[in-house]
Scaffold this motif. Sequence first.
Motif, short mmCIF file in Angstrom:
data_model
loop_
_atom_site.label_atom_id
_atom_site.label_comp_id
_atom_site.label_asym_id
_atom_site.label_seq_id
_atom_site.Cartn_x
_atom_site.Cartn_y
_atom_site.Cartn_z
N MET A 1 0.85 -1.21 0.00
CA MET A 1 0.00 0.00 0.00
C MET A 1 0.88 1.26 0.00
N ALA A 2 0.46 2.25 -0.78
CA ALA A 2 1.26 3.49 -0.87
C ALA A 2 1.34 4.16 0.49
N THR A 3 2.51 4.75 0.78
CA THR A 3 2.62 5.50 2.04
C THR A 3 2.24 6.95 1.77
N VAL A 4 1.34 7.45 2.58
CA VAL A 4 0.85 8.81 2.37
C VAL A 4 1.81 9.80 3.03
N THR A 5 2.06 10.91 2.38
CA THR A 5 2.90 11.95 2.98
C THR A 5 2.05 13.20 3.22
N PRO A 6 2.52 14.09 4.12
CA PRO A 6 1.78 15.33 4.33
C PRO A 6 1.60 16.11 3.02
N ASP A 7 2.60 16.03 2.11
CA ASP A 7 2.47 16.74 0.84
C ASP A 7 1.31 16.20 0.00
N ASP A 8 1.12 14.88 0.04
CA ASP A 8 -0.03 14.31 -0.70
C ASP A 8 -1.32 14.93 -0.18
N VAL A 9 -1.38 15.03 1.15
CA VAL A 9 -2.61 15.55 1.77
C VAL A 9 -2.77 17.03 1.41
N LEU A 10 -1.66 17.77 1.50
CA LEU A 10 -1.72 19.22 1.19
C LEU A 10 -2.17 19.45 -0.24
N SER A 11 -1.69 18.62 -1.16
CA SER A 11 -2.06 18.90 -2.56
C SER A 11 -3.56 18.67 -2.78
N VAL A 12 -4.13 17.76 -2.03
CA VAL A 12 -5.60 17.58 -2.13
C VAL A 12 -6.32 18.76 -1.46
N LEU A 13 -5.78 19.16 -0.31
CA LEU A 13 -6.43 20.26 0.43
C LEU A 13 -6.39 21.58 -0.36
N LYS A 14 -5.33 21.75 -1.15
CA LYS A 14 -5.20 23.00 -1.92
C LYS A 14 -6.31 23.14 -2.97
N ARG A 15 -7.01 22.04 -3.24
CA ARG A 15 -8.10 22.12 -4.20
C ARG A 15 -9.44 22.46 -3.52
N ILE A 16 -9.40 22.63 -2.19
CA ILE A 16 -10.65 22.91 -1.47
C ILE A 16 -10.70 24.40 -1.09
N ALA A 17 -11.76 25.05 -1.53
CA ALA A 17 -11.86 26.51 -1.31
C ALA A 17 -12.08 26.84 0.16
N PRO A 70 -5.44 7.60 -2.05
CA PRO A 70 -5.01 6.20 -1.95
C PRO A 70 -4.04 6.02 -0.77
N GLY A 71 -4.27 4.98 -0.01
CA GLY A 71 -3.39 4.71 1.14
C GLY A 71 -3.92 5.27 2.44
N VAL A 72 -4.96 6.12 2.38
CA VAL A 72 -5.54 6.65 3.61
C VAL A 72 -6.69 5.74 4.06
N ASP A 73 -6.56 5.22 5.27
CA ASP A 73 -7.66 4.41 5.82
C ASP A 73 -8.66 5.29 6.53
N LYS A 74 -8.14 6.32 7.16
CA LYS A 74 -9.01 7.11 8.01
C LYS A 74 -8.48 8.53 8.11
N ALA A 75 -9.39 9.50 8.03
CA ALA A 75 -8.99 10.89 8.22
C ALA A 75 -9.68 11.40 9.48
N MET A 76 -8.90 12.05 10.33
CA MET A 76 -9.48 12.63 11.55
C MET A 76 -9.24 14.13 11.50
N VAL A 77 -10.28 14.87 11.20
CA VAL A 77 -10.14 16.32 11.07
C VAL A 77 -10.97 16.99 12.16
N ALA A 78 -10.33 17.83 12.94
CA ALA A 78 -11.05 18.51 14.03
C ALA A 78 -11.10 20.00 13.75
N LEU A 79 -12.09 20.66 14.30
CA LEU A 79 -12.13 22.11 14.25
C LEU A 79 -11.49 22.64 15.53
N THR A 80 -10.57 23.59 15.40
CA THR A 80 -10.07 24.23 16.63
C THR A 80 -10.35 25.72 16.54
#
Length: 371
Positions: A1-17, A70-80
């Motif tokens: 399974m692919a190992t996810v990096t913070p950059d992979d996550v950031l590049s997806v997040l950059k597409r969210i307004a 791909p490679g993410v089983d679970k995302a835990m996003v909280a509001l602070t």
Amino acid sequence: MATVTPDDVLSVLKRIAAPDGRGNVVSAGLVSDIAIQGGTVMFALTTSPQHVKTMEALRGAVEKAVQGIPGVDKAMVALTAERAPPQPGQPPQQPQGQRGTGVPGIKHLIAVASGKGGVGKSTTAVNLALALKSLGLKVAVLDADVYGPSIPKLFGLTGKPEPSDAAGKKMKPMTRYGVEVMSIGFLVPEDTAMIWRGPMVMSALTQLLRDTEWSEADVMVIDMPPGTGDVQLTLAQQTPLAGAVIVSTPQDLALIDARKGLNMFRKVNVPVIGIVENMSYFTCTKCGERHEIFGHGGAREEASRIGVPFLGEIPLDKEVRLRSDSGEPVVATQPDSLHTALYRDVARQVWASLEGGQLARPAPRIVVDGQ
Ligand code: ADP
């Protein structure tokens, strides 16, 4: 399974307004550091209290997008919410949209807190929970002391929670002595949580609360991390608490810390249910004499001085320590002891404060599906 990096996550997040047309969520500075553990991605989105409701939809969308990598089983996003302490005369600080406990089936959330570590906060949380149970209430315990989760040990629980559905999206709480229990200590090695920063802590706790398949409960006792730093403040602010119980020893220093604890809850408009003085005195098993090792009565005086109920004093007792440390808390295993009577007395007052005196007789509840 692919190992996810913070950059992979950031590049997806950059597409969210970002809200309010401020570019994307990353460029708007809303995303905290990203922690990745195996296939689990954890981070927080910054919001302000007024926007909690609208940000909740964004949080859901962000979580879904990250879950799709791909490679993410679970995302835990909280509001602070990051904000300055309230000024006198400002309107209430509870985030909007958080009336009720926000946890399906749980009627009241209460925090057990202390100004510093080692005063017996977790021991009190566990025995208070069991004492509430002994009054005929349905009780759950959430270990929010991510820096030193001791609730599994105090309940004598080991192993990992089971998933409650085939997709593995929710977990079943562990059960012991008729109380449902969830702790970060079941999920991560003991030394992992220590390094988490505030947003990570919130993210993990939000998930423990939300992704656990809790049964209905009259009250959930939350064992807070000791102290009054940013993490504790955010937790007190973001968890819809009905009230807080502060544990203190009679020592002066601990009392000063207890006062800080009181102020913290006041700052975020969480009612302080009262103070428990732990390790209050020691009754010699040989001579029967009462020894007031740390001085005595300090918490009672302090409580009356600052106008907070004094809930009781729990003596220092070897049996309490031995039983706590071996996963056989005194209220569950010595129902006729003095300690159990004292904890039950505290529990009665706590419940009375939550329900306006309807002791041991929770009103019938209407629970709406999916609420
Ligand atoms: P905290 O959560 O404040 O760090 P703990 O509940 O873990 O504190 O308690 C610290 C230690 O003190 C534990 O070993 C516990 O068994 C012991 N302890 C707590 N309360 C009492 C008491 N009333 N009498 C004797 N030992 C106690």
